[in-house]
Design an enzyme around this catalytic site. Structure first.
Site, PDB file in Angstrom:
ATOM      1  N   SER A 251       0.785  -1.230   0.000  1.00  0.00           N
ATOM      2  CA  SER A 251       0.000   0.000   0.000  1.00  0.00           C
ATOM      3  C   SER A 251       0.819   1.283   0.000  1.00  0.00           C
ATOM      4  CB  SER A 251      -0.899  -0.006   1.235  1.00  0.00           C
ATOM      5  OG  SER A 251      -1.538   1.233   1.367  1.00  0.00           O
ATOM      6  N   ARG A 298       0.919   8.223  -8.083  1.00  0.00           N
ATOM      7  CA  ARG A 298       1.433   6.907  -8.459  1.00  0.00           C
ATOM      8  C   ARG A 298       2.126   6.873  -9.812  1.00  0.00           C
ATOM      9  NH1 ARG A 298      -3.722   3.550  -6.070  1.00  0.00           N
ATOM     10  NH2 ARG A 298      -3.109   3.830  -3.897  1.00  0.00           N
ATOM     11  N   GLU A 425     -15.197   0.924 -10.387  1.00  0.00           N
ATOM     12  CA  GLU A 425     -14.008   0.935 -11.252  1.00  0.00           C
ATOM     13  C   GLU A 425     -14.368   0.752 -12.723  1.00  0.00           C
ATOM     14  OE1 GLU A 425     -10.844  -1.620  -9.890  1.00  0.00           O
ATOM     15  OE2 GLU A 425      -9.569  -1.177 -11.616  1.00  0.00           O
TER      16      GLU A 425
END
Lengths: 658, 282, 282
Positions: A251, A298, A425
């Site tokens: 994570s 990210r 998603e």
């Protein structure tokens, strides 16, 4: 009036949240899931869920800033109104989850604890150990179990969605599904169908996704005429641990809690990590991004790690791995805040990350792209897009419900097919070209709760109120089942006769697809390589038409289910690659080495792909991003470049929140 | 930063994620197979090349791609249940080398460390078989309904935060709440027996999992409103009293949930509840 | 819940808890008392009794205690309601409950699991043993006693010794079996008691944490060890008793405590005679 029913496909956070809200509005639901809903992929989410909170607010943060961060983090590819509404709802969602009994970590005084997460300088992430997704889905699962006990929800677990049932208009009036045990196919009538089927990580072979995240359901909708938006946008998470069967997520909260990414300064340094002195460690993210450090978004962290390993050859022992180091922190603190991922690393790698730096490398993680959905704007309409929000200043708009989207508008998060919705998603909205950490759980639950109202209103006031699915002629459903049965029969019949070879082995074809997609369409993309990949996919699709099934059983035939999904995965793989070829710019997770800069002139647009039955490939247009709220700006995260060592773009007030 | 990342025309290096270590030895899998409910079981053996980091799942994936036994017979791919592969979903539970556990976290280097070692795989025995290693665990979810394992909320409208909670209480609840409904505690329990028919579920032993979940919800500020209902359910046939204190549950729980403590806590609550009910005439 | 079905279902919790309760009181309490009393055949040596010393003192002490018990008013009623019915209840329900489990110590060889299995085994065996013990010594089913000894309260130690040795003179082969049966029987019952005490603390909710369960486990082990010592010393004490000396002491005590009655002279003599006859006859 005939009993109206809603079909929800997928029992993750989005699907379950939808069930709860739609049932609350008085409708009955049939819930379909490949696995018992409690085992859905949402359990894998670790770090937390974002929402503005009182502490952050008093430090200058706001729902509006959360919205602004999400747009900026997504490199301006998201339609902005839905994101604003989501950010405004976030605190209410946390409260609701709290009421449902989610064991959010607590402060000494008993308030909900908070942690730092990627793309923000404020602590705005609520969490439950390092298994937040698990805890959230359990809470929703429990509420749905209550509804199930009350007869408001009927679960069809171990059933696979095969196709939407459409009328000629077209309007979605049900689905065809198959029981994975008995292999029975049948049609189900539904006045509305909510797709909440998650991402498509399995297209890349090994990813952080669960094995059910094939994207096959998305593909089947796409092949039935639903638009597929931004297929090229796939998030590669910077910190995963490689495994023989999958890549296991470590994570972002590891970095949010203080974890540091580094490699030895000396290339090929073979000393164990613990023996390398501080001065000889290269904390490359901290050096390059002094403000955000290890918690840059990210896509950026991923590219930097990739660059260090692949281009500079600085990976540990020359391999594709870097250290994610938590050893400077108190082991007990780590256990209480990050116990879940500590345990995963210990169990699957064998080292204790409290005392040994973890070795990690990026892995495919999340699909920002998905089924295209529409929405009705709320009442916030600035005369012109605002500049970057400055922390601590008055937000450009308040948090009233309905600012971003009109609550209850029947078309919210409806696809281009009437009656067919996409939540979670599988919905392309909210995250643009890159998703910020801890925004996924939020978007899934928000979709279910907010747009669940829209589904209920569609039933009450839309077409189903005058022409319910019950009134549609049986022929429509029989035809849909017959079409699916024919497809299944064609695959099934390959099980008899002839020798199996790698050429026609579905598992081998699947492996080749994963390897090729990972190689060509992840961190760094480039035209020639993408074209080569497109060729490979065409070859695999051709082989797929001749595949040979290793199992001829008529009971619980997993080989058959896999083979069918494989064909569907290849269909969306083509769209992913085609979308990447046509997007001749770099934006968020989509980095083109041949077009390294963002090109707002040409590509401030969504990729909008329609399945072409003639060619079997995507027909792609680009449609404008609905971006009336915030003006695009350079996405630097305060990067210190070699020519500009002193650049700071973050306002002073922001650092107060860190 | 974008300028610093050079193109990598060679696709093999532009990938995310690592290739697994090359296979360096071969081990045998002895798998108990069954074509469906009521069908006879049989054993099949497969030789699988493994490398560092291999687990039971990666080996089953290899067998699925090449389902040929050590005798050279072509067979069907083994059917098994799996999802997350990181030991949080609970799906891939099976009996490995005689003990129940998740197959994803069963690393070959640990369970079969030497060349030629054999790993045996069997389906769980306390749940009806579907096919091969896949069993039907619907009963566990049904058990959760038996104990009303939920917090009774008024609805989803914004009504403010939930009850304040101490960090200690959260820590206790969190551990209980990591239960992934895998069924290990039931598989290993000598008191928990297979019940093929749904109508037996109501009175068959409920197992440590549901007892522990009842404790979890009894602890929550709002959840405790159903405490009486939960205890009533657990004081009937198949409830807390059917526990034999063999304590295998706590030994095999992959999440190290203090199941036997939950059993003690619910035992205490039941004692108090019974006395209170008797005196209050309920 | 299927709680309205039948008597057993409606009173499930009560019956289970009564089962547990009867195990503790009166059964455990009685067994503790009984074993301590019997062990006086050994520890009585230390105490001395009415001027007697050594083994004679032990016989005296034991006889004195037996006399005390036999002098209790309504002894038969106490026995029926305080002992035989509770033991019968505990045993019948215990067997029924035990049949609802399925041992798996081969697969899950954890210590607590072995105790679980042994608890059930000791229950079955212990009940058989108690039945034999009470039937032969209390109800006079001498046909089950090798040598046919009739135990009497007046010659408590000596007839006991003869009963478990198979004859007044010493061990016979059959007597040896009885002695071993006694040794195993009392050992298993002591285990059953100690382990039962440990599990009942969880059942009733006294020990809810692992730590508390461990601590109480130490206490139960100590209780078990003490009782085991008492149990073994009783059996060994009787098995090695000097029959003639004991008899002399017993006769002497009768003279001291009661006015000599003719019957008391005859009774033991008859018993001894019977033994002689069976001895020669067999």
């Amino acid at each position: 009036m005939a009993q109206q029913r809603v079909i929800v496909v997928g029992g993750g956070l989005a699907g379950l949240a939808a069930c709860i809200r739609i049932a609350e509005a008085g409708h009955t639901i049939d819930l379909f899931s490949l696995v018992p809903v409690k085992r859905s992929h949402s359990v894998c989410a670790q770090g937390g869920i974002n929402a503005c909170n009182e502490v952050a607010r008093q430090q200058g943060y706001s729902e509006y800033e959360h919205f602004d961060e999400t747009i900026y983090g997504g490199d301006f590819l998201a339609d902005q109104h839905p994101v604003l509404e989501m950010a405004n709802w976030a605190p209410k969602i946390i409260d609701l989850l709290d009421r449902m009994g989610v064991p959010f970590n607590r402060s000494a005084e008993g308030f909900r604890d908070l942690r730092l997460f990627g793309g923000s300088l404020f602590k705005r992430t609520h969490f439950s150990g390092a298994t937040t997704g698990q805890q959230l889905i359990y809470a929703l699962d429990e509420q749905v179990r209550k509804l199930e006990a009350e007869g408001k929800v009927t679960k069809y677990e171990s059933w696979e969605f095969l196709a939407p049932v459409l009328t000629d208009e077209p309007r979605c009036v049900g689905i065809v599904a198959q029981d994975l045990r008995t292999m029975q196919t049948r049609a189900f009538r539904g006045d509305a169908v909510v797709m909440a089927t998650g991402g498509a990580g399995m297209v890349f072979g090994k990813s952080t996704n669960s094995v059910i995240c094939t994207g096959a359901a998305l593909s089947r909708c796409y092949q039935a005429g639903v638009a597929y938006a931004n297929p090229e946008m796939t998030q590669v998470h910077p910190t995963a641990i490689p495994g023989a069967d999958k890549l296991r997520l470590m994570s972002e909260s590891a970095r949010g809690e203080g974890g540091r990414i580094w490699v030895p300064r000396k290339q090929g340094d073979t000393r164990p990590a613990t023996q390398i002195p501080e001065a000889e460690r290269l904390y490359f993210l901290e050096e390059k991004y002094p403000d955000y450090g290890n918690i840059v978004p990210r896509d950026i962290a991923t590219r930097e790690i990739f660059d260090i390993c692949v281009n500079q050859g600085m990976g540990i022992n020359g391999e594709n791995q870097v250290y994610l180091d938590l050893t400077h922190m108190d082991p007990d603190y780590l256990t209480s805040k990050l116990g879940g991922i500590m345990e995963i690393y210990e169990k699957f790698v064998g080292d204790d990350p409290r005392h040994e730096p973890m070795k990690i490398f990026p892995g495919v993680h999340y699909s920002m792209g998905g089924l295209w959905t529409q929405y009705v704007r709320g009442n916030y309409a600035p005369s012109e897009p605002q500049p970057a929000h400055v922390s601590g200043t008055t937000p450009a708009c308040d948090t009233e419900v309905g600012r971003g989207m009109l609550l209850g508008a029947p078309t919210n998060m409806m696809t281009n097919i009437e009656g067919l919705y996409a939540f979670g998603e599988v919905n392309f909205a909210f995250h643009g070209a890159n998703r910020l950490g801890a925004n996924a759980l939020l978007s899934c639950i928000f979709d279910g709760l907010f747009s669940g109202v829209s589904v209920a209103n569609y039933l009450d006031n839309g077409t189903p109120s005058t022409a319910p699915a019950e009134s549609i002629s049986a022929g429509v459903f029989e035809q849909a089942v017959a079409a699916e049965d024919a497809k299944l029969k064609a695959i099934f019949e390959t099980a008899t006769g002839g020798e199996a070879s790698d050429e026609t082995n579905p598992y081998i074809i699947g492996r080749e697809m994963g390897e090729e997609m990972t190689a060509a369409a992840t961190v760094v993309r480039e035209e020639a390589r993408l074209e080569q990949c497109r060729g490979k996919i065409a070859e695999l699709r051709d082989r797929c038409t001749r595949l040979k099934l290793a199992d001829g059983a008529t009971w619980t035939n997993q080989a058959l289910s896999y083979a069918r999904s494989l064909g569907d995965m290849l269909v969306i793989a083509e769209a992913m690659v085609s979308g990447a070829v046509l997007r001749q710019e770099s934006r968020g997770a989509h980095y083109r080495s041949d077009y390294p800069d963002r090109d707002d002139e040409r590509f401030y647009k969504h990729t909008y792909a329609m399945f072409d039955h003639g060619t079997g490939n995507a027909r792609i247009e680009h449609i404008p991003v609905q971006a009336d709220l915030v003006a695009p700006r350079a996405r630097t995260y305060g990067e210190v470049t070699e020519d500009d060592e002193n650049e700071t773009t973050t306002p002073e007030t922001a650092s107060a929140g860190a | 930063m974008t300028a610093s990342t050079a193109a990598t025309a060679n696709g093999t290096t532009s990938s995310a994620g690592n290739a697994p270590a090359q296979a360096d030895r071969t081990i045998n899998f002895r798998i108990k197979r069954c074509d469906g409910p009521g069908k006879p079981s049989r054993w099949e053996t497969f030789a699988v090349p493994v490398g560092r980091g291999a687990n039971v799942i990666s080996c089953l994936q290899q067998i699925a791609a090449r389902p040929v036994t050590t005798e050279g017979t072509r067979t069907t791919p083994v059917v098994w249940d799996a999802n997350c592969l990181e030991e949080v979903c609970g799906a891939c539970t099976m009996v490995i080398n005689g003990k129940v556990r998740q197959s994803c976290s069963a690393l070959i280097d640990t369970i079969a460390p030497r060349e030629g070692d054999t790993v045996s795989l069997e389906p769980m025995t306390k749940f009806p078989i579907i096919r091969d290693l896949w069993v039907d665990r619907a009963r566990i979810f049904d058990n959760l309904k038996r104990v009303k394992a939920w917090v009774p909320i008024d609805g989803t409208y914004a009504l403010g935060p939930g009850p304040r909670e101490s960090a200690d209480s959260q820590t206790t609840r969190y551990i209980l709440s990591t239960c992934m409904t895998c069924g290990c505690c039931m598989e290993a329990c000598p008191q928990f027996l297979i019940a093929e028919n749904e109508h037996e579920w109501e009175t068959a032993f409920i197992g440590a999992q549901a007892i522990s979940q009842a404790r979890l919800f009894n602890m929550h500020g709002t959840g405790k409103q159903l405490k009486g209902d939960r205890l009533d359910a657990l004081m009937g046939p198949g409830g807390i009293t059917d526990c034999g204190n063999a304590q295998n549950c706590v030994q095999v729980c992959p999440k190290e949930i203090p199941l036997t403590e939950s059993i003690g806590v619910i035992g205490r609550a039941a004692t108090v509840h019974a006395i209170a009910s008797w005196f209050s005439g309920r | 819940m299927a709680d309205t079905d039948g008597f057993l279902e409606r009173h499930h919790f009560l019956l289970r808890r009564l089962h547990s309760l009867t195990g503790i009181a009166p059964i455990s309490l009685f067994l503790m008392f009984h074993l301590t009393t019997n062990a006086s055949i050994v520890w009585g040596r230390l105490a001395g009794h009415d001027g007697l010393t050594g083994a004679d003192a032990a016989v005296g002490t034991f006889q004195h205690e037996v006399n005390f018990i036999h002098s209790m008013p309504m002894l038969l009623l106490i026995e029926i309601f305080g002992l035989w019915l509770p033991i019968g209840f505990h045993a019948v329900l215990g067997v029924a409950y035990a049949l609802g489990g399925k041992n798996n110590t081969t697969q899950y060889a954890y210590q607590a699991n072995r105790r679980y299995a042994l608890q059930r085994l000791s229950g079955y065996f212990g009940f058989l043993f108690i039945f034999y013990h009470v039937a032969t010594l209390r109800w006079g089913w001498t046909f089950l006693v090798p040598g046919g000894t009739q135990w009497t309260g007046e010659h408590a130690a000596s007839t006991m010794a003869a009963a478990i040795r198979g004859s007044a003179e010493g061990f016979t082969a059959a007597g040896m079996i009885v002695a071993i049966f006694y040794m195993v029987g009392v050992s298993l019952l002591v285990f059953h008691l100690a382990n039962g005490l440990w599990t009942s603390a969880i059942t009733w909710g006294l020990t809810t944490t692992e730590q508390a369960q461990k601590r109480w486990g130490h206490v139960c082990t100590a209780i078990g060890a003490g009782l085991m010592l008492a149990a073994w010393s009783s059996v060994i004490g009787f098995a090695t008793l000097d029959y003639d000396a004991a008899r002399a002491v017993e006769l002497g005590l009768q003279g001291a405590e009661h006015a000599p009655e003719p019957a008391s002279e005859v009774m033991p003599g008859m018993a001894a005679k019977e033994i002689d006859e069976t001895e020669t006859g067999g």
